[in-house]
Design an enzyme around this catalytic site. Structure first.
Site, PDB file in Angstrom:
ATOM      1  N   ASP A   8       0.771  -1.244   0.000  1.00 16.45           N
ATOM      2  CA  ASP A   8       0.000   0.000   0.000  1.00 16.45           C
ATOM      3  C   ASP A   8       0.809   1.305   0.000  1.00 16.45           C
ATOM      4  O   ASP A   8       1.154   1.842   1.052  1.00 16.45           O
ATOM      5  CB  ASP A   8      -0.926   0.008   1.215  1.00 16.45           C
ATOM      6  N   GLU A  39      -3.551   1.826  -4.332  1.00 16.10           N
ATOM      7  CA  GLU A  39      -4.893   2.384  -4.164  1.00 16.10           C
ATOM      8  C   GLU A  39      -4.939   3.606  -3.251  1.00 16.10           C
ATOM      9  O   GLU A  39      -5.927   4.334  -3.254  1.00 16.10           O
ATOM     10  CB  GLU A  39      -5.847   1.311  -3.622  1.00 16.10           C
ATOM     11  N   HIS A  68     -10.349   1.362  -2.158  1.00 16.31           N
ATOM     12  CA  HIS A  68     -10.176   2.805  -2.353  1.00 16.31           C
ATOM     13  C   HIS A  68      -9.888   3.191  -3.799  1.00 16.31           C
ATOM     14  O   HIS A  68      -9.800   4.390  -4.105  1.00 16.31           O
ATOM     15  CB  HIS A  68      -9.061   3.332  -1.449  1.00 16.31           C
TER      16      HIS A  68
END
Length: 259
Positions: A8, A39, A68
């Site tokens: 992430d 994301e 997201h």
């Protein structure tokens, strides 16, 4: 062959540390395929076409995502133009795709899959059955297969690892932004880690400014989320895969402390 997966990427600090270190990681570790979950790359919430192109331009081969990815509407039409950006495959009627077969630097074809869990997450099709469908469609000729499983609870992620053991090269979880210490090879030859961790500002609450989240817990009132800015760290895994069988030989965590 060596696969790098970066967890992430969160906001500008996450993008910056990737920009600073990605090529060094690739060169030092003989990386054949570089993947990252992106994301949260746009201010911590979503992704824009320009930021996706920026990340791909750094040397990332494929970008994965999660819930997201829908935060920025301008991304919806971009999916049709950029097949190297994935969204979870178990969104039934959404734009984009959830799998790509990509030729790595060493010439080996690799399948990269993106799925999303259902526990405490938006409603989607069953990720387990969707995995079965995708693997059947890919066929046996593509032996190297990597899954980013974007899910909330550890039990669902671990279950997916065991479910796909021996059928994919690696299952690595994302979404919770905290790296787990259960890096291992499952009995069937699948590399596994419940969560890869976040690449972004660690003086934060999973990427968001600490005072904002503390006030939210103290008051119960809604707040405007703002990405933190300091103490970036890069968290990733490097998976060594036997390209002739698709079985993982090794998996290890790789992290870098930024400025």
């Amino acid at each position: 062959m060596k696969i790098l997966f970066i967890g992430d990427i969160f906001a500008a600090p996450g993008r910056r540390i990737v920009a600073d270190h990605l090529q060094d990681i690739i060169a030092a570790n003989g990386i054949d395929l570089a993947i990252a979950n992106a994301e949260n790359a746009a201010g911590g919430f979503g992704l824009t076409p320009s930021i996706a192109e920026e990340l791909l331009g750094l040397g990332l081969d494929v970008l994965t995502s999660g819930n997201h990815v829908w935060d920025k509407r301008e991304l919806y039409d971009y999916f049709a133009r950029q097949p190297r950006l994935l969204r979870p495959a178990n969104y039934a009627a959404a734009p984009g795709r959830g799998v790509i077969v990509f030729r790595a630097r060493n010439g080996v074809e690799c399948a990269i899959l993106n799925l999303q869990g259902r526990t405490y997450m938006p409603s989607t099709d069953c990720p387990f059955r969707k995995a079965d469908q995708i693997l059947e469609e890919i066929g046996a000729s593509v032996k190297v297969r990597f899954l980013d499983f974007h899910a909330e609870v550890t039990s669902e992620k671990i279950a997916m690892g065991w479910y796909l053991d021996g059928r994919v090269s690696a299952v690595v979880g994302t979404h919770t932004h905290v790296a787990t210490a259960d890096t291992r090879i499952l009995p069937g030859g699948t590399a596994y880690q419940t969560d890869c961790g976040m690449t972004g500002p660690y003086s934060s609450v999973i990427g968001v400014q600490t005072d904002i989240i503390i006030q939210r817990f103290l008051t119960g009132l809604p707040v405007r989320m703002e990405a933190a800015r300091h103490d970036p760290e890069l968290h990733a895994v490097i998976v060594d895969v036997d390209e002739s069988t698709g079985k993982a030989r090794a998996i290890r965590r790789h992290s870098i402390d930024g400025d």
